[in-house]
Design a protein around this motif. Structure first.
Motif, PDB file in Angstrom:
ATOM      1  N   LEU A 186       0.783  -1.300   0.046  1.00 51.36           N
ATOM      2  CA  LEU A 186       0.061  -0.001  -0.133  1.00 51.36           C
ATOM      3  C   LEU A 186       0.935   1.352  -0.010  1.00 51.36           C
ATOM      4  O   LEU A 186       0.602   2.066  -0.573  1.00 51.36           O
ATOM      5  CB  LEU A 186      -0.904   0.178   1.196  1.00 51.36           C
ATOM      6  N   THR A 192      -4.502   0.606  -4.861  1.00 49.91           N
ATOM      7  CA  THR A 192      -4.817   0.787  -3.077  1.00 49.91           C
ATOM      8  C   THR A 192      -6.132   0.073  -2.791  1.00 49.91           C
ATOM      9  O   THR A 192      -6.299  -0.493  -1.747  1.00 49.91           O
ATOM     10  CB  THR A 192      -4.573   1.928  -2.802  1.00 49.91           C
ATOM     11  N   GLN A 196      -6.311  -2.936   0.024  1.00 44.88           N
ATOM     12  CA  GLN A 196      -7.055  -2.893   0.992  1.00 44.88           C
ATOM     13  C   GLN A 196      -7.872  -3.690   1.387  1.00 44.88           C
ATOM     14  O   GLN A 196      -8.175  -4.252   2.505  1.00 44.88           O
ATOM     15  CB  GLN A 196      -7.794  -1.339   1.173  1.00 44.88           C
TER      16      GLN A 196
END
Length: 196
Positions: A186, A192, A196
């Protein structure tokens, strides 16, 4: 109208053949359907679903199936589709005659296509850790998404914790290792949302 016999967990090849034989015998065109096992489990049960895809597709092909459908069921409370992307890709690939008996090799190949060169190794290490952690917790609890709602102080749950605490500790270690890998990835600022 095209019938679609389906099966979602690995079984012996004779059982698949019994599912398909009525269609083959009557020369009825049919598709076979598998699914990502992201329901019933907090993390997809990759070791089960990938093997089912292989067997179902192989036996379907022998029985004259005209196609393969890869499904994902989102009617369960814990069915997170983003964590199932590699599984869905495997189902798509196998329907185009992709052949691979090693889950690890598939994840390596998938990471080269789905991840940037900079995040690839992080994703791969995280994925392998999560797959192993899922396998260990499934051995202890069975359907893990139901297990999280059980009373941790009940004798039944405590006996599982105590009897198999080494497996659970190792699973926790693997999940924390995966978190470390994903956090490092990240920091690179790429993809991302998936990471995540």
């Amino acid at each position: 109208f095209v019938p679609v016999p389906w099966h979602y967990t690995p079984t012996d090849t004779a059982r698949y053949s019994r599912y398909f034989s009525p269609f083959k015998k009557r020369k009825i065109p049919f598709f076979v359907q598998s699914a990502t096992l992201n329901y019933f489990y907090l993390y997809p049960a990759y070791s089960l679903s990938l093997e089912n895809h292989r067997r179902l597709f192989g036996e379907g092909l022998k029985s004259g199936a005209n196609g393969f459908i890869m499904s994902g069921w989102t009617d369960d409370t814990q069915a997170l589709m983003r964590s199932s992307q590699a599984d869905m890709a495997f189902g798509g690939a196998i329907s185009w005659n992709y052949s691979n008996t090693s889950d690890t090799v598939f994840f390596q190949e998938y990471s080269t296509v789905a991840c940037s060169p900079r995040t690839q190794s992080y994703w791969l290490e995280a994925q392998l850790s999560l797959v192993e952690a899922e396998h260990l917790t499934r051995e202890v609890f069975g359907m893990t998404n139901e297990a999280i709602w059980k009373n941790p102080f009940s004798e039944q749950v405590q006996s599982k914790y105590l009897d198999k605490r080494d497996k659970l500790r190792h699973a926790r270690y693997l999940v924390e290792s995966a978190q470390t890998q994903l956090r490092e990835a990240l920091k690179l600022g790429e993809d991302t949302i998936t990471l995540q």
